[in-house]
Design a protein around this motif. Structure first.
Motif, short mmCIF file in Angstrom:
data_model
loop_
_atom_site.label_atom_id
_atom_site.label_comp_id
_atom_site.label_asym_id
_atom_site.label_seq_id
_atom_site.Cartn_x
_atom_site.Cartn_y
_atom_site.Cartn_z
N ILE A 1 -97.67 -4.23 0.66
CA ILE A 1 -98.97 -4.52 1.27
C ILE A 1 -99.18 -6.01 1.48
O ILE A 1 -100.25 -6.45 1.90
CB ILE A 1 -100.13 -3.94 0.42
N GLN B 1 -101.48 -13.36 0.19
CA GLN B 1 -102.93 -13.13 0.17
C GLN B 1 -103.63 -13.76 -1.04
O GLN B 1 -104.75 -13.35 -1.39
CB GLN B 1 -103.21 -11.61 0.18
N PHE C 1 -108.87 -9.73 -0.67
CA PHE C 1 -107.83 -8.69 -0.60
C PHE C 1 -106.97 -8.72 -1.85
O PHE C 1 -106.65 -7.67 -2.43
CB PHE C 1 -106.97 -8.92 0.65
N CYS D 1 -106.59 -5.55 -4.34
CA CYS D 1 -105.39 -4.73 -4.15
C CYS D 1 -104.16 -5.15 -4.96
O CYS D 1 -103.22 -4.36 -5.07
CB CYS D 1 -105.00 -4.73 -2.67
N GLN E 1 -107.23 -0.30 2.41
CA GLN E 1 -106.35 -1.40 2.79
C GLN E 1 -105.30 -1.71 1.72
O GLN E 1 -104.36 -2.48 1.97
CB GLN E 1 -107.17 -2.67 3.10
N CYS E 2 -105.44 -1.09 0.53
CA CYS E 2 -104.50 -1.35 -0.55
C CYS E 2 -103.38 -0.32 -0.60
O CYS E 2 -102.49 -0.40 -1.46
CB CYS E 2 -105.24 -1.36 -1.89
N GLN E 3 -103.43 0.69 0.28
CA GLN E 3 -102.46 1.76 0.24
C GLN E 3 -101.14 1.33 0.89
O GLN E 3 -101.10 0.44 1.73
CB GLN E 3 -103.00 3.00 0.96
#
Length: 286
Positions: free
Chosen positions: A50, A55, A60, A64, A80-82
């Motif tokens: 990811i 980041q 984010f 995540c 969005q963390c998958q």
């Protein structure tokens, strides 16, 4: 225990280097609590997949990029963390199964990096911190020159004002006699309205009559009847070749030169449109 480890991990990452690109170890560091945390291979693979390495110091990363507890499922993380579609993990190694390019940089980076080692407490061995070495070469920038405004302008067709200079056929004074049959050049034809007034020859004409007024130098004394009164004059428009025959009925004190003739409205219209105003003519007595 979990919160203590997470705090330590965040402290290590923040301390390592400002603007550094930090990638977790491929193998679990000493002290990884395997009972309390998810398998390190799983965490490491998701971290790479990811894009956590780019980041840092973002929301984010906070949402995540930290390890899960052993009893937590990755489904608890935001969308969005998958893991990207088409990506799986095999013994901690990110594997693409043919889906869209995850852009996570599975292959070794071609960007040279500088390795920075930082020693912390004996509980945690040093983390390997990679900092990209900025490239000194920049991609070429294509600059299109701005066209310089031209100072030249297209030619403008400007109609010239009829010249008042005649081209006499001889150096003698224009003849006022009735027997002159030579062609006269360099004059201009104009028109005038009768308005119910008698011309210098003494006759009242209408605008529809084919009459003309001769230049004052040819007519003579405008207070009397000239020998030209009643003479026939053949006039040709040099622009289009139209030709008419008119009768002398008046004098013209305002004509441009001795070879210019003032015409009635009907006579001028037979040569050209009234909107033209004046026309170059060649003429002779009949």
């Amino acid at each position: 225990m979990i919160s203590t480890f997470v705090t330590l991990a965040l402290s290590l990452i923040a301390t390592s280097a400002v603007s550094a690109l930090v990638v977790p170890r491929v193998t679990a560091p000493a002290g990884w609590d395997t009972a309390a945390l998810e398998p390190y291979d799983t965490y490491h693979c998701r971290y790479i997949a990811i894009g956590c390495q780019s980041q840092h110091n973002t929301q984010f990363f906070s949402d995540c990029c930290h390890p899960l507890a052993a009893n937590e499922s990755v489904s608890v993380l935001p969308a969005q963390c998958q893991m990207p579609s088409g990506s799986t993990c095999n013994n901690g190694v990110l594997v693409s199964t043919g889906g869209s390019d995850d852009g996570c940089g599975d292959d070794p980076s071609s960007t040279p990096t500088a390795s920075i080692s930082a020693s912390f407490s004996s509980s945690f061995p040093p983390f390997s911190v990679s900092v990209p070495t900025p490239s000194s070469s920049l991609p070429p920038v294509k600059i299109t020159p701005v066209p310089t405004p031209s100072t030249s302008y297209p030619p403008v067709n400007v109609a010239s004002t009829p010249s008042t200079t005649s081209t006499p056929t001889s150096t003698s004074t224009p003849s006022t006699g009735s027997s002159d049959s030579s062609l006269n050049y360099g004059g201009f034809g104009t028109y005038f309205y009768q308005n119910g007034v008698a011309g210098a020859c003494g006759t009242v004409h209408s605008d529809s009559d084919f009459i003309c007024a001769m230049d004052q130098s040819r007519y003579g004394n405008s207070g009397g009847v000239s020998s030209l009164c009643g003479k026939q004059v053949r006039i040709t428009n040099q622009d289009n070749g139209n030709t008419i025959t008119v009768t002398v009925a008046d004098d013209c004190p305002t004509c441009q030169n001795a070879n210019s003739i003032d015409l009635s409205v009907a006579a001028f219209q037979a040569l050209d449109s009234l909107s033209v105003g004046d026309i170059p003519i060649v003429w002779s007595f009949v």
